[in-house]
Write a protein that holds these residues in place. Structure first.
Motif, PDB file in Angstrom:
ATOM      1  N   ALA A   1       9.081   5.878  -6.631  1.00  9.99           N
ATOM      2  CA  ALA A   1       8.376   5.941  -5.356  1.00  9.99           C
ATOM      3  C   ALA A   1       9.374   6.048  -4.209  1.00  9.99           C
ATOM      4  CB  ALA A   1       7.504   4.693  -5.173  1.00  9.99           C
ATOM      5  N   ARG A   2       8.981   6.795  -3.198  1.00 10.99           N
ATOM      6  CA  ARG A   2       9.802   6.894  -1.986  1.00 10.99           C
ATOM      7  C   ARG A   2       8.876   7.024  -0.774  1.00 10.99           C
ATOM      8  NH1 ARG A   2       9.676  12.138  -0.068  1.00 10.99           N
ATOM      9  NH2 ARG A   2       9.229  13.790  -1.594  1.00 10.99           N
ATOM     10  N   HIS A   3       9.387   6.615   0.365  1.00  9.90           N
ATOM     11  CA  HIS A   3       8.666   6.875   1.602  1.00  9.90           C
ATOM     12  C   HIS A   3       8.581   8.381   1.810  1.00  9.90           C
ATOM     13  CE1 HIS A   3       8.470   2.760   3.090  1.00  9.90           C
ATOM     14  NE2 HIS A   3       9.699   2.595   2.653  1.00  9.90           N
ATOM     15  N   ASN A   4       7.548   8.838   2.437  1.00 13.18           N
ATOM     16  CA  ASN A   4       7.378  10.277   2.627  1.00 13.18           C
ATOM     17  C   ASN A   4       8.508  10.913   3.411  1.00 13.18           C
ATOM     18  OD1 ASN A   4       4.956  10.315   1.224  1.00 13.18           O
ATOM     19  ND2 ASN A   4       3.697  10.109   3.068  1.00 13.18           N
ATOM     20  N   TRP A   5       9.152  10.141   4.292  1.00 14.10           N
ATOM     21  CA  TRP A   5      10.184  10.708   5.136  1.00 14.10           C
ATOM     22  C   TRP A   5      11.574  10.615   4.523  1.00 14.10           C
ATOM     23  CZ3 TRP A   5       7.132   6.523   6.477  1.00 14.10           C
ATOM     24  CH2 TRP A   5       7.760   5.271   6.430  1.00 14.10           C
ATOM     25  N   ARG A   6      11.650  10.088   3.307  1.00 13.17           N
ATOM     26  CA  ARG A   6      12.953  10.000   2.639  1.00 13.17           C
ATOM     27  C   ARG A   6      13.039  11.029   1.526  1.00 13.17           C
ATOM     28  NH1 ARG A   6      16.467   6.113   2.826  1.00 13.17           N
ATOM     29  NH2 ARG A   6      16.800   6.035   0.568  1.00 13.17           N
ATOM     30  N   ASN A   7      14.247  11.496   1.263  1.00 16.00           N
ATOM     31  CA  ASN A   7      14.466  12.414   0.150  1.00 16.00           C
ATOM     32  C   ASN A   7      14.788  11.678  -1.134  1.00 16.00           C
ATOM     33  OD1 ASN A   7      14.094  14.784   1.686  1.00 16.00           O
ATOM     34  ND2 ASN A   7      16.198  14.681   2.427  1.00 16.00           N
ATOM     35  N   GLU A   8      15.312  10.473  -0.998  1.00 20.19           N
ATOM     36  CA  GLU A   8      15.733   9.717  -2.166  1.00 20.19           C
ATOM     37  C   GLU A   8      14.625   8.748  -2.583  1.00 20.19           C
ATOM     38  OE1 GLU A   8      19.043  11.811  -2.393  1.00 20.19           O
ATOM     39  OE2 GLU A   8      18.544  10.214  -3.813  1.00 20.19           O
TER      40      GLU A   8
ATOM     41  N   THR B   1       0.854  -1.184   0.000  1.00 21.18           N
ATOM     42  CA  THR B   1       0.000   0.000   0.000  1.00 21.18           C
ATOM     43  C   THR B   1       0.891   1.235   0.000  1.00 21.18           C
ATOM     44  OG1 THR B   1      -0.093  -0.023   2.409  1.00 21.18           O
ATOM     45  CG2 THR B   1      -1.852  -1.171   1.225  1.00 21.18           C
ATOM     46  N   PHE B   2       0.394   2.298  -0.587  1.00 23.21           N
ATOM     47  CA  PHE B   2       1.242   3.457  -0.822  1.00 23.21           C
ATOM     48  C   PHE B   2       0.808   4.688  -0.041  1.00 23.21           C
ATOM     49  CE2 PHE B   2       4.000   1.660  -3.921  1.00 23.21           C
ATOM     50  CZ  PHE B   2       3.272   0.633  -4.491  1.00 23.21           C
ATOM     51  N   ASP B   3       0.052   4.489   1.005  1.00 19.31           N
ATOM     52  CA  ASP B   3      -0.449   5.639   1.766  1.00 19.31           C
ATOM     53  C   ASP B   3       0.667   6.495   2.340  1.00 19.31           C
ATOM     54  OD1 ASP B   3      -3.383   3.992   3.198  1.00 19.31           O
ATOM     55  OD2 ASP B   3      -2.924   4.750   1.193  1.00 19.31           O
ATOM     56  N   MET B   4       1.812   5.904   2.624  1.00 19.68           N
ATOM     57  CA  MET B   4       2.931   6.637   3.221  1.00 19.68           C
ATOM     58  C   MET B   4       4.025   6.927   2.196  1.00 19.68           C
ATOM     59  SD  MET B   4       1.781   7.060   6.176  1.00 19.68           S
ATOM     60  CE  MET B   4       3.202   7.746   7.009  1.00 19.68           C
ATOM     61  N   TYR B   5       3.636   6.941   0.933  1.00 21.27           N
ATOM     62  CA  TYR B   5       4.607   7.139  -0.129  1.00 21.27           C
ATOM     63  C   TYR B   5       4.320   8.415  -0.909  1.00 21.27           C
ATOM     64  CZ  TYR B   5       6.713   2.488   0.166  1.00 21.27           C
ATOM     65  OH  TYR B   5       7.400   1.383   0.569  1.00 21.27           O
TER      66      TYR B   5
ATOM     67  N   ILE C   1       3.688  13.556  -6.335  1.00 24.46           N
ATOM     68  CA  ILE C   1       2.394  13.631  -5.665  1.00 24.46           C
ATOM     69  C   ILE C   1       2.435  12.763  -4.416  1.00 24.46           C
ATOM     70  CG2 ILE C   1       1.420  11.744  -7.075  1.00 24.46           C
ATOM     71  CD1 ILE C   1      -1.247  13.366  -7.041  1.00 24.46           C
ATOM     72  N   ARG C   2       1.938  13.317  -3.334  1.00 22.73           N
ATOM     73  CA  ARG C   2       1.838  12.537  -2.105  1.00 22.73           C
ATOM     74  C   ARG C   2       0.580  11.682  -2.201  1.00 22.73           C
ATOM     75  NH1 ARG C   2       3.961  14.189   3.718  1.00 22.73           N
ATOM     76  NH2 ARG C   2       5.766  14.406   2.378  1.00 22.73           N
ATOM     77  N   TRP C   3       0.771  10.377  -2.046  1.00 19.16           N
ATOM     78  CA  TRP C   3      -0.309   9.452  -2.341  1.00 19.16           C
ATOM     79  C   TRP C   3      -1.533   9.689  -1.463  1.00 19.16           C
ATOM     80  CZ3 TRP C   3      -0.056   6.670  -6.588  1.00 19.16           C
ATOM     81  CH2 TRP C   3      -1.041   5.710  -6.810  1.00 19.16           C
ATOM     82  N   SER C   4      -1.328   9.932  -0.185  1.00 14.61           N
ATOM     83  CA  SER C   4      -2.465  10.032   0.731  1.00 14.61           C
ATOM     84  C   SER C   4      -3.249  11.325   0.536  1.00 14.61           C
ATOM     85  CB  SER C   4      -1.990   9.922   2.174  1.00 14.61           C
ATOM     86  OG  SER C   4      -1.027  10.926   2.435  1.00 14.61           O
ATOM     87  N   SER C   5      -2.554  12.432   0.383  1.00 14.30           N
ATOM     88  CA  SER C   5      -3.227  13.732   0.346  1.00 14.30           C
ATOM     89  C   SER C   5      -3.513  14.221  -1.065  1.00 14.30           C
ATOM     90  CB  SER C   5      -2.385  14.789   1.065  1.00 14.30           C
ATOM     91  OG  SER C   5      -1.177  15.022   0.353  1.00 14.30           O
TER      92      SER C   5
ATOM     93  N   ARG D   1      -3.423  10.803  -9.322  1.00 12.04           N
ATOM     94  CA  ARG D   1      -3.387   9.372  -8.992  1.00 12.04           C
ATOM     95  C   ARG D   1      -4.794   8.873  -8.734  1.00 12.04           C
ATOM     96  NH1 ARG D   1      -5.642  11.541  -5.047  1.00 12.04           N
ATOM     97  NH2 ARG D   1      -5.091  11.208  -2.855  1.00 12.04           N
ATOM     98  N   ASP D   2      -4.949   7.578  -8.964  1.00  8.39           N
ATOM     99  CA  ASP D   2      -6.211   6.886  -8.695  1.00  8.39           C
ATOM    100  C   ASP D   2      -5.917   5.854  -7.624  1.00  8.39           C
ATOM    101  OD1 ASP D   2      -8.383   5.098  -8.692  1.00  8.39           O
ATOM    102  OD2 ASP D   2      -8.863   5.576 -10.769  1.00  8.39           O
ATOM    103  N   ASN D   3      -6.351   6.145  -6.402  1.00 12.50           N
ATOM    104  CA  ASN D   3      -6.037   5.250  -5.286  1.00 12.50           C
ATOM    105  C   ASN D   3      -6.595   3.852  -5.506  1.00 12.50           C
ATOM    106  OD1 ASN D   3      -5.065   7.639  -4.307  1.00 12.50           O
ATOM    107  ND2 ASN D   3      -6.010   7.436  -2.294  1.00 12.50           N
ATOM    108  N   ALA D   4      -7.791   3.778  -6.030  1.00  7.80           N
ATOM    109  CA  ALA D   4      -8.442   2.476  -6.200  1.00  7.80           C
ATOM    110  C   ALA D   4      -7.688   1.598  -7.191  1.00  7.80           C
ATOM    111  CB  ALA D   4      -9.880   2.663  -6.650  1.00  7.80           C
ATOM    112  N   LYS D   5      -7.069   2.232  -8.184  1.00 12.11           N
ATOM    113  CA  LYS D   5      -6.343   1.469  -9.200  1.00 12.11           C
ATOM    114  C   LYS D   5      -4.849   1.399  -8.919  1.00 12.11           C
ATOM    115  CE  LYS D   5      -9.576   2.541 -12.949  1.00 12.11           C
ATOM    116  NZ  LYS D   5      -9.735   3.127 -14.303  1.00 12.11           N
ATOM    117  N   ASN D   6      -4.402   2.058  -7.838  1.00 17.37           N
ATOM    118  CA  ASN D   6      -2.960   2.114  -7.544  1.00 17.37           C
ATOM    119  C   ASN D   6      -2.164   2.579  -8.755  1.00 17.37           C
ATOM    120  OD1 ASN D   6      -2.774   1.530  -4.847  1.00 17.37           O
ATOM    121  ND2 ASN D   6      -1.568  -0.331  -5.111  1.00 17.37           N
ATOM    122  N   THR D   7      -2.665   3.594  -9.397  1.00 20.64           N
ATOM    123  CA  THR D   7      -2.055   4.091 -10.621  1.00 20.64           C
ATOM    124  C   THR D   7      -1.880   5.598 -10.558  1.00 20.64           C
ATOM    125  OG1 THR D   7      -3.033   2.297 -11.920  1.00 20.64           O
ATOM    126  CG2 THR D   7      -2.283   4.225 -13.134  1.00 20.64           C
ATOM    127  N   MET D   8      -0.728   6.041 -11.020  1.00 22.08           N
ATOM    128  CA  MET D   8      -0.416   7.467 -11.112  1.00 22.08           C
ATOM    129  C   MET D   8      -0.398   7.855 -12.587  1.00 22.08           C
ATOM    130  SD  MET D   8       3.029   9.440  -9.775  1.00 22.08           S
ATOM    131  CE  MET D   8       4.131   8.423 -10.744  1.00 22.08           C
TER     132      MET D   8
END
Length: 119
Positions: free
Chosen positions: A98-105, A28-32, A51-55, A72-79
């Motif tokens: 893709a990156r975690h929200n707390w990472r710069n890389e 899941t990409f809520d924190m990505y 784009i921040r996936w959650s917001s 992005r389309d959350n339901a389709k997991n597609t950007m």
């Protein structure tokens, strides 16, 4: 393992449009944060948009503002990257990442899709 698969590239005349897609899987990409980058022959890879996936909050490079839209389309997991008013300088291989929200890389990358804009 995260997998990112781009599609939608191709050839278009200047002034035309293309829509790129990035299908994401593996978790899941809520924190990505998901991003688009591009690399033209002989040039360094450059940031296009993210784009921040959650917001849904997004950013774009100055060179594409007013022409490109990231979504992005959350339901389709597609950007997506909607590219309008394309110019020859947009010619490049486009990558999603893709990156975690707390990472710069960015940790995960797709294989790329080629976009060619002819004048």
């Amino acid at each position: 393992q995260v997998q990112l698969v781009e599609s939608g590239g191709g050839w278009v005349q200047a002034g035309g449009s293309l829509r790129l897609s990035c299908a994401a899987s593996g978790r899941t990409f809520d924190m990505y944060t998901m991003g688009w980058f591009r690399q033209a022959p002989g040039k360094e890879r450059e940031f296009v948009a993210d784009i921040r996936w959650s917001s849904g909050n997004s950013r774009k490079a100055d060179s594409v503002k007013g022409r490109f839209t990231i979504s992005r389309d959350n339901a389709k997991n597609t950007m997506y990257l909607q590219m309008n008013s394309l110019i020859p300088e947009d010619t490049a291989t486009y990558y999603c990442a893709a990156r975690h929200n707390w990472r710069n890389e960015y940790d995960f990358w797709g294989q790329g899709t080629q976009v060619t804009v002819s004048s």
